[in-house]
Design a protein around this motif. Structure first.
Motif, PDB file in Angstrom:
ATOM      1  N   SER A  24     -12.330   3.312   8.609  1.00 20.53           N
ATOM      2  CA  SER A  24     -12.067   4.450   7.726  1.00 20.53           C
ATOM      3  C   SER A  24     -12.225   4.090   6.257  1.00 20.53           C
ATOM      4  CB  SER A  24     -10.640   4.982   7.946  1.00 20.53           C
ATOM      5  OG  SER A  24     -10.519   5.605   9.193  1.00 20.53           O
ATOM      6  N   GLY A  28     -16.823   3.924   6.699  1.00 16.21           N
ATOM      7  CA  GLY A  28     -16.972   5.316   6.288  1.00 16.21           C
ATOM      8  C   GLY A  28     -17.354   5.466   4.821  1.00 16.21           C
ATOM      9  N   SER A 153     -13.501  10.605   5.289  1.00 13.74           N
ATOM     10  CA  SER A 153     -13.652   9.510   6.242  1.00 13.74           C
ATOM     11  C   SER A 153     -12.663   9.770   7.376  1.00 13.74           C
ATOM     12  CB  SER A 153     -13.372   8.163   5.556  1.00 13.74           C
ATOM     13  OG  SER A 153     -13.629   7.091   6.429  1.00 13.74           O
ATOM     14  N   GLY A 157     -15.170   5.188  11.315  1.00 16.15           N
ATOM     15  CA  GLY A 157     -16.422   5.102  10.573  1.00 16.15           C
ATOM     16  C   GLY A 157     -17.191   6.408  10.522  1.00 16.15           C
ATOM     17  N   ILE A 159     -17.965  10.074   9.104  1.00 19.95           N
ATOM     18  CA  ILE A 159     -17.753  10.777   7.850  1.00 19.95           C
ATOM     19  C   ILE A 159     -18.182  12.224   7.997  1.00 19.95           C
ATOM     20  CG2 ILE A 159     -18.003   8.749   6.369  1.00 19.95           C
ATOM     21  CD1 ILE A 159     -20.877   9.765   5.724  1.00 19.95           C
ATOM     22  N   SER A 338      -8.107   8.634  13.826  1.00 17.19           N
ATOM     23  CA  SER A 338      -7.853   8.214  12.445  1.00 17.19           C
ATOM     24  C   SER A 338      -6.397   7.816  12.249  1.00 17.19           C
ATOM     25  CB  SER A 338      -8.206   9.357  11.488  1.00 17.19           C
ATOM     26  OG  SER A 338      -7.717   9.102  10.184  1.00 17.19           O
TER      27      SER A 338
END
Length: 460
Positions: A24, A28, A153, A157, A159, A338
């Motif tokens: 993240s 990202g 993000s 990874g 986006i 996330s």
């Protein structure tokens, strides 16, 4: 309610190769800034020529823990034209070492210098669609915005840019569309397919790749994972950052070898392998998101064990990875992977559920057993906080990878020991609970280092 839209994520978007320590915060943002550079190169030349400054604004956990996660150097790397899957991790780790470092960003023959002063870390509550938000701006001499990109993000990874379709979205449709575990099971029963077959056919439909190439790429992903383990069990010394954490994997590996005849030796080896890959991630080396970088030690530990201790065939390993992907897709689609949204249950919890599914399917378990194993894996990570000390993916993250793998193994044992019908909670149900838990969890416990273990150590 779970999502009604079918899953269209590729296996190779879920399992991505890139530098640690955070998908993240590193992968990202690098992808976002690389995308911004590409857009600068397509601006009308009369606008581009007015550009004199580039400013980057970071929000949420990108602001709170971005420096510890290497977000600044990842953004600079992307603006220099580097990409996660091809960048040199040593060169990346060499960026933004001191406040005075400056880098020339070139687009359409125009060069603009950026430095640490080009980044602003915003604190406090925001109303962006995702906590991990970054805004990149091209400014003129007077500070007026000529062009900007707003990016989120969103974990692992992945986006998303404001006003654009989500990354990985495609007009192609899977051969067997599903958005829930229940729908997936109906496809398998109705069409007489094995889970691995369905996943391969969906991947073919979404990517256009032949089956042989898909299997080759799965082998390549495993190879990247195992290289991280091999590097990690040899590497010694102190991990980057102010915590000055000593690597443990080499010591654990040597001790595991000394007690190889013990009945539980495979657990000792698994711990060493998980820590090895996770320590490589913390050092900023190349790892595989599975489904995130913070959880990138769980899968290498399990797959290394399966290959070198249980001696599974290459095809069994591939089938297990495909089963794991089905679980990862369902979590990402209906909840989140996330840490900024779900806490660590979104990262280690999902990795553990994926690992449990992989072990179960590779051992010959039915889809019902796979579902039970994955459900157990998520259930026993519900509410797990993401509270890294100092914003580094080190404490408790590294050991948590080994614990996640151990829970995955036990979830597999539980699922294979009892009749699947005895499991009262479905995977779809536990994902609903996971999503609700993440929504209700205080943001202090979601990757911001503002509470929990993050406050337990006073750094010198």
């Amino acid at each position: 309610m779970l999502s009604k839209n079918p899953i269209t994520t590729s296996l190779f978007d879920l399992f991505k190769v890139g530098p640690g320590p955070s998908s993240s915060h590193t992968i990202g943002p690098m992808k976002a800034s690389y995308n911004f550079l590409h857009q600068l190169n397509t601006l009308p030349i009369e606008i581009a020529q007015k550009g004199k400054q580039i400013q980057i604004h970071l929000y949420g956990s990108l602001s709170a823990t971005g420096k510890g996660h290497g977000t600044d150097r990842a953004i600079v790397g992307g603006l220099l034209g580097w990409q996660p899957h091809t960048c040199d991790p040593k060169a990346l780790n060499g960026l933004m070492k001191v406040q005075e470092d400056k880098y020339s960003i070139v687009f359409q023959g125009i060069a603009i210098l950026i430095s640490a002063t080009s980044l602003t870390y915003h604190k406090g509550k925001t109303d962006f669609p995702h906590p991990n938000t970054m805004i990149l701006q091209l400014l003129d001499e007077a500070g007026n915005v000529l062009f900007e990109g707003e990016y989120y993000s969103v974990g692992g990874g992945f986006i998303q840019q404001k006003g654009q379709p989500p990354e990985g979205s495609t007009d192609r449709q899977p051969a067997y569309p599903y958005s829930t575990m229940e729908q997936l099971k109906v496809h398998l029963k109705t069409n007489g397919l094995a889970l691995a077959q369905l996943m391969i056919q969906n991947e073919q439909a979404l990517t256009g790749l032949p089956e042989k190439e898909i299997l080759r790429k799965i082998d390549q992903i495993q190879d990247f994972m195992h290289k991280a383990v091999k590097r990690g069990i040899r590497a010694k010394g102190i991990l980057p950052g102010s915590i000055r954490l000593q690597r443990k994997a080499p010591v654990l590996y040597e001790r595991a070898k000394q007690h190889a005849s013990a009945t539980d030796s495979f657990l000792s080896f698994m711990n060493a392998y998980c820590l090895a890959a996770s320590e490589e991630n913390a050092a900023g080396s190349i790892v595989v998101t599975a489904p995130t970088s913070g959880a990138s030690g769980v899968f290498p530990g399990l797959t290394y064990l399966m290959k070198y201790h249980f001696h599974y065939s290459p095809q069994k390993m591939r089938d297990g990875m495909l089963a794991a992907a089905a679980i990862g897709f369902l979590v990402k689609h209906n909840a989140s992977i996330s840490g900024a949204e779900m806490g660590c249950m979104g990262e280690i919890g999902t990795a553990s559920a994926m690992g449990a599914a992989m072990l179960t399917y590779a051992a010959g378990g039915s889809i019902e057993a796979v579902e039970a194993a994955a459900e157990i894996g998520i259930e026993h990570h519900l509410g797990m906080t993401c509270d890294p000390i100092g914003g580094y993916v080190q404490i408790p993250c590294i050991e948590r990878n080994a614990m996640g793998a151990a829970k995955a193994y036990n979830a597999y044992l539980l699922a294979m020991t009892v009749e699947p019908g005895m499991q009262k909670i479905s995977f779809d149900s536990v994902i609903k609970v996971m999503r609700a838990t993440g929504r209700d969890m205080s943001k202090k416990y979601k990757e911001t280092s503002e509470a929990g273990l993050a406050l337990s150590v006073t750094e010198c």
